[in-house]
Design an enzyme around this catalytic site. Structure first.
Site, mmCIF file in Angstrom:
data_model
loop_
_atom_site.group_PDB
_atom_site.id
_atom_site.type_symbol
_atom_site.label_atom_id
_atom_site.label_comp_id
_atom_site.label_asym_id
_atom_site.label_seq_id
_atom_site.Cartn_x
_atom_site.Cartn_y
_atom_site.Cartn_z
ATOM 1 N N HIS A 91 9.992 -34.473 -20.125
ATOM 2 C CA HIS A 91 9.124 -33.318 -19.870
ATOM 3 C C HIS A 91 9.797 -32.078 -20.452
ATOM 4 O O HIS A 91 10.928 -31.735 -20.089
ATOM 5 C CB HIS A 91 8.896 -33.193 -18.363
ATOM 6 C CG HIS A 91 7.926 -32.133 -17.970
ATOM 7 N ND1 HIS A 91 6.566 -32.314 -18.053
ATOM 8 C CD2 HIS A 91 8.106 -30.875 -17.495
ATOM 9 C CE1 HIS A 91 5.953 -31.220 -17.623
ATOM 10 N NE2 HIS A 91 6.865 -30.319 -17.298
ATOM 11 N N ASP A 112 9.578 -28.141 -21.069
ATOM 12 C CA ASP A 112 8.948 -26.935 -20.527
ATOM 13 C C ASP A 112 9.092 -25.746 -21.472
ATOM 14 O O ASP A 112 10.211 -25.295 -21.738
ATOM 15 C CB ASP A 112 9.599 -26.576 -19.186
ATOM 16 C CG ASP A 112 9.162 -27.497 -18.064
ATOM 17 O OD1 ASP A 112 7.943 -27.628 -17.858
ATOM 18 O OD2 ASP A 112 10.038 -28.091 -17.416
ATOM 19 N N MET A 159 8.233 -21.793 -22.090
ATOM 20 C CA MET A 159 7.860 -20.572 -21.367
ATOM 21 C C MET A 159 8.011 -19.364 -22.274
ATOM 22 O O MET A 159 9.010 -19.257 -22.996
ATOM 23 C CB MET A 159 8.778 -20.379 -20.152
ATOM 24 C CG MET A 159 8.781 -21.559 -19.200
ATOM 25 S SD MET A 159 9.883 -21.241 -17.821
ATOM 26 C CE MET A 159 9.825 -22.823 -16.982
ATOM 27 N N MET A 161 3.730 -23.263 -21.042
ATOM 28 C CA MET A 161 3.462 -22.154 -20.117
ATOM 29 C C MET A 161 3.468 -20.879 -20.942
ATOM 30 O O MET A 161 4.396 -20.057 -20.870
ATOM 31 C CB MET A 161 4.540 -22.144 -19.012
ATOM 32 C CG MET A 161 4.372 -23.293 -18.030
ATOM 33 S SD MET A 161 5.833 -23.597 -17.021
ATOM 34 C CE MET A 161 6.728 -24.701 -18.117
ATOM 35 N N MET A 172 0.371 -28.398 -10.740
ATOM 36 C CA MET A 172 1.656 -27.776 -10.399
ATOM 37 C C MET A 172 1.828 -27.773 -8.880
ATOM 38 O O MET A 172 0.925 -27.372 -8.146
ATOM 39 C CB MET A 172 1.716 -26.326 -10.909
ATOM 40 C CG MET A 172 1.803 -26.150 -12.414
ATOM 41 S SD MET A 172 3.174 -27.011 -13.205
ATOM 42 C CE MET A 172 4.601 -26.252 -12.424
ATOM 43 N N ASP A 178 4.266 -31.615 -10.870
ATOM 44 C CA ASP A 178 5.450 -30.940 -11.413
ATOM 45 C C ASP A 178 5.891 -29.841 -10.456
ATOM 46 O O ASP A 178 5.139 -28.894 -10.213
ATOM 47 C CB ASP A 178 5.066 -30.350 -12.783
ATOM 48 C CG ASP A 178 6.212 -29.672 -13.505
ATOM 49 O OD1 ASP A 178 7.354 -29.719 -13.026
ATOM 50 O OD2 ASP A 178 5.944 -29.097 -14.588
HETATM 51 C C1 DX5 Z 1 8.532 -25.249 -13.641
HETATM 52 C C2 DX5 Z 1 8.554 -26.380 -14.639
HETATM 53 C C3 DX5 Z 1 9.064 -27.638 -14.094
HETATM 54 C C4 DX5 Z 1 10.475 -27.586 -13.554
HETATM 55 C C5 DX5 Z 1 10.561 -28.548 -12.412
HETATM 56 O O1 DX5 Z 1 7.785 -24.202 -14.147
HETATM 57 O O2 DX5 Z 1 7.264 -26.613 -15.150
HETATM 58 O O3 DX5 Z 1 8.902 -28.710 -15.002
HETATM 59 O O4 DX5 Z 1 11.459 -27.909 -14.492
HETATM 60 O O5 DX5 Z 1 11.807 -28.442 -11.809
HETATM 61 P P1 DX5 Z 1 12.120 -29.059 -10.390
HETATM 62 O O6 DX5 Z 1 11.854 -30.529 -10.454
HETATM 63 O O7 DX5 Z 1 13.561 -28.725 -10.190
HETATM 64 O O8 DX5 Z 1 11.211 -28.389 -9.386
HETATM 65 ZN ZN ZN Z 2 6.841 -28.452 -16.328
#
Ligand code: DX5
Ligand code: ZN
Length: 217
Positions: free
Chosen positions: A32, A34, A36, A67, A138, A176
């Site tokens: 996964h 991420d 941002m 994101m 989420m 997630d």
């Molecule tokens: C948060 C991300 C997640 C994050 C999850 O915005 O989208 O993917 O890395 O982290 P944990 O599992 O630590 O909550």
């Molecule tokens: Zn994520």
């Protein structure tokens, strides 16, 4: 089938290739990734150059969670950089552009996903369900790893499971945020089948055991 998708947000980026190999050997199903932009969420993470490097380092399925505002601007670039699935937030643009982003991703023969923030109702997925390969609910506010699981998202997961079974049974349902060996049992019960976990996997002393426990809880 339950899949575990460790989020590399909690990995050591100075040795990302080795970190991803570690979770592959530990039995992870997806990586996964991420992304941002500091606008859609109040944090900045990684983007296209890191994805290109990671693509060269692993054959694992890369699930890119964008994101970012107006993801249509970058949908093609993330496909070309090597994502296997590109996931856009429904709150990040209007419906027409979200549909166009999904169309671009599918045209490039990648899998497409949509994501719902905690405050977005299950019905917001309806215009897209028949067109996507995955829906992500989420279970924390996006932006940071290590937050606590929001139990009040469980009815939404169940509602989306109901839509998927009716409209597009092959669509995957991902969660997630705050997933560990305890919360994974709850989200699976509600109907999720792809479990993202950042800190619970990468901060664990035994990552293979953490992945196994999340899958089997
Ligand atoms: C948060 C991300 C997640 C994050 C999850 O915005 O989208 O993917 O890395 O982290 P944990 O599992 O630590 O909550
Ligand atoms: Zn994520």
């Amino acid at each position: 089938m339950i899949k575990v998708a460790p989020s590399i947000l909690s990995a050591d980026f100075s040795k990302l290739g080795a970190e991803v190999e570690d979770i592959r050997l530990g039995g992870a199903d997806y990586v996964h990734f991420d992304v941002m932009d500091g606008r859609f969420v109040p944090n900045i993470s990684i983007g296209i150059p890191v994805l290109k490097s990671l693509r060269k380092a692993t054959d694992m399925f890369i699930d890119a969670h964008l994101m970012i505002v107006e993801p249509i601007r970058y949908a093609e670039a993330f496909c070309q950089a090597g994502a296997d699935l590109v996931n856009v937030h429904v709150e990040a643009d209007g419906e027409e552009n979200t549909l166009a982003a999904i169309d671009t991703i599918k045209t490039l023969e990648k899998k497409a996903g949509i994501t719902l923030k905690p405050g977005t109702p299950a019905e917001a997925a309806l215009p897209f369900i028949d067109k996507v390969d995955l829906i992500l609910v989420m279970t924390v506010e996006p932006g940071f790893g290590g937050q606590s699981f929001m139990h009040d998202m469980l009815p939404k997961i169940a509602a989306i499971r109901g839509y998927i079974d009716k409209i597009n049974p092959l669509c995957e349902l991902e969660v997630d945020g705050g997933i560990d060996a305890h919360t994974s049992a709850l989200v699976k019960e509600a109907g999720a089948n792809v479990l993202v976990a950042g800190s619970a996997v990468f901060k664990a002393a035994d990552r293979a055991a953490a992945i196994r426990d999340i899958r089997n809880a």
